[in-house]
Design a protein around this motif. Structure first.
Motif, PDB file in Angstrom:
ATOM      1  N   ASP A  24      60.282  32.259  79.705  1.00  0.00           N
ATOM      2  CA  ASP A  24      59.192  31.677  79.403  1.00  0.00           C
ATOM      3  C   ASP A  24      58.097  32.298  80.125  1.00  0.00           C
ATOM      4  OD1 ASP A  24      61.508  29.707  78.461  1.00  0.00           O
ATOM      5  OD2 ASP A  24      59.860  29.033  77.527  1.00  0.00           O
ATOM      6  N   ASP A  66      60.110  32.772  74.717  1.00  0.00           N
ATOM      7  CA  ASP A  66      58.592  32.567  74.670  1.00  0.00           C
ATOM      8  C   ASP A  66      57.971  33.712  75.601  1.00  0.00           C
ATOM      9  OD1 ASP A  66      58.757  30.482  72.912  1.00  0.00           O
ATOM     10  OD2 ASP A  66      58.663  28.896  74.806  1.00  0.00           O
ATOM     11  N   ASN A 100      60.330  30.163  70.438  1.00  0.00           N
ATOM     12  CA  ASN A 100      59.458  29.547  69.364  1.00  0.00           C
ATOM     13  C   ASN A 100      57.996  29.972  69.495  1.00  0.00           C
ATOM     14  OD1 ASN A 100      59.994  27.767  71.650  1.00  0.00           O
ATOM     15  ND2 ASN A 100      58.223  26.711  70.962  1.00  0.00           N
ATOM     16  N   HIS A 101      57.495  30.467  70.867  1.00  0.00           N
ATOM     17  CA  HIS A 101      55.984  30.756  70.661  1.00  0.00           C
ATOM     18  C   HIS A 101      55.857  32.321  70.515  1.00  0.00           C
ATOM     19  CE1 HIS A 101      53.725  27.382  72.644  1.00  0.00           C
ATOM     20  NE2 HIS A 101      54.941  26.934  72.796  1.00  0.00           N
ATOM     21  N   HIS A 172      66.865  31.674  73.142  1.00  0.00           N
ATOM     22  CA  HIS A 172      65.805  30.878  73.685  1.00  0.00           C
ATOM     23  C   HIS A 172      66.138  29.240  73.758  1.00  0.00           C
ATOM     24  CE1 HIS A 172      62.032  29.693  74.885  1.00  0.00           C
ATOM     25  NE2 HIS A 172      61.595  28.821  73.816  1.00  0.00           N
ATOM     26  N   HIS A 210      63.365  27.809  77.069  1.00  0.00           N
ATOM     27  CA  HIS A 210      62.693  26.896  76.548  1.00  0.00           C
ATOM     28  C   HIS A 210      62.316  25.509  77.112  1.00  0.00           C
ATOM     29  CE1 HIS A 210      61.380  24.841  72.764  1.00  0.00           C
ATOM     30  NE2 HIS A 210      62.150  24.010  72.964  1.00  0.00           N
TER      31      HIS A 210
HETATM   32 FE   FE2 Z   1      60.260  27.369  73.880  1.00  0.00          FE
END
Ligand code: FE2
Ligand code: FE2
Length: 304
Positions: A24, A66, A100-101, A172, A210
């Motif tokens: 991240d 991320d 997800n980002h 992730h 995450h």
């Molecule tokens: Fe995430």
């Protein structure tokens, strides 16, 4: 293995593989601060400096997603520019995992130099006999995680043949519950199907991210280790519904893979005055002793 084993004073053989697990990074183009407050580029630099201070030559640097906050091309280029020189100095390959980002097309083109498509970003690495499989749990247009039938079938095919030192999965979204409600909304879907693929395979561990805090558990009998974030972390000193981000507590994991177990040490990225009790000369003195002499020299308490 890429790392140099020290003298063996304990019951276990030295680790066969060492992996640095980071997560991240959430970089933004133009060094813009995340949410107007978190300097994600500076925090990544501090983390990478800490990685270099480890004095190990890891078998891989694994970033569990991320990687950028908004999937901007310049953010991927900045990430590459920040990490690649250090990986080169350490002689370690980099394993990039999508979160997800991230945005798959930009991640593929601007970080990996691949064709810009929505295909899942997956990889299989042979790290001196230890297999590392990067899965892509991102879902284009969404923040929750998922693994579709095609990716699970692909994984099943990879795992059909065991690797000499087993397999680690890097993904992730962790297949674990969180005590923080917001993360359960964004959890990984189709976990039962993933468990079915892992069952009976040589998967020895799962590396994930995450959550922006370090945690661990088991999934389908396999240990899961979640590394916190390099950008900002969740302040867990609060009731679950009030947990929010803070610019403190950043860390990464130092993963030692032994024949019979895997350990995940949390390395805080802090600057703090440190004692000078143990050094190379102390180690050399201990190494020159028999096991009994070492116990006598270092374990025995003074008489009361
Ligand atoms: Fe995430
Ligand atoms: Fe994140």
């Amino acid at each position: 293995m890429a790392s140099v084993p020290g003298p063996q004073f304990g019951a276990h053989e030295p680790a066969g593989h060492v992996i640095v697990h980071l997560s991240d990074t959430h970089l933004l183009a133009g060094d813009v601060r995340l949410g107007g407050r978190f300097d994600t580029a500076a925090n990544l630099r501090a983390t990478l400096e800490a990685v270099e201070r480890l004095g190990v030559r890891p078998d891989a640097l694994v970033f569990t997603g991320d990687l950028t906050d908004l999937g901007e091309p310049d953010a991927y280029r900045a990430l590459r520019a920040a990490v690649e020189p250090i990986a080169e100095r350490l002689g370690a390959p980099i394993v990039w995992v999508a979160g997800n980002h991230d945005e798959r097309p930009e991640l593929r083109r601007d970080l990996l130099g691949l064709e810009s498509t929505q295909q899942p970003v997956t990889a299989v690495r042979d790290l001196a006999g230890l297999r590392l499989v990067a899965l892509d749990t991102s879902v284009p247009g969404w923040h929750h995680g998922d693994l579709d039938a095609a990716q699970l079938d692909w994984l099943r095919g990879i795992l059909a043949e065991p690797a000499p030192h087993g397999t680690l999965l890097a993904m992730h979204h962790p297949p674990l519950p969180s005590h923080i409600p917001l993360f359960d909304i964004l959890e990984l879907r189709h976990q039962t199907e993933l468990a079915d693929v892992i069952a009976g395979s040589d998967v020895r561990g799962i590396l994930a991210g995450h959550l922006h805090y370090s945690t661990s558990g088991t999934f389908a009998g396999v240990p899961v280790s979640v590394a916190s974030a390099t950008c900002y972390t969740m302040n867990l000193q609060r009731p679950p519904a009030q947990v929010n981000g803070m610019d403190a507590g950043q860390s990464f994991h130092l993963v030692h893979v032994y024949d019979d177990t895997i350990t995940h040490a949390v390395v805080p990225v802090v600057s703090a005055e440190t004692t000078a009790v143990f050094d190379d000369a102390w180690l050399a003195r201990m190494a020159a002793l028999t096991p009994e002499q070492r116990l006598d020299a270092f374990s025995r308490k003074p008489l009361r």
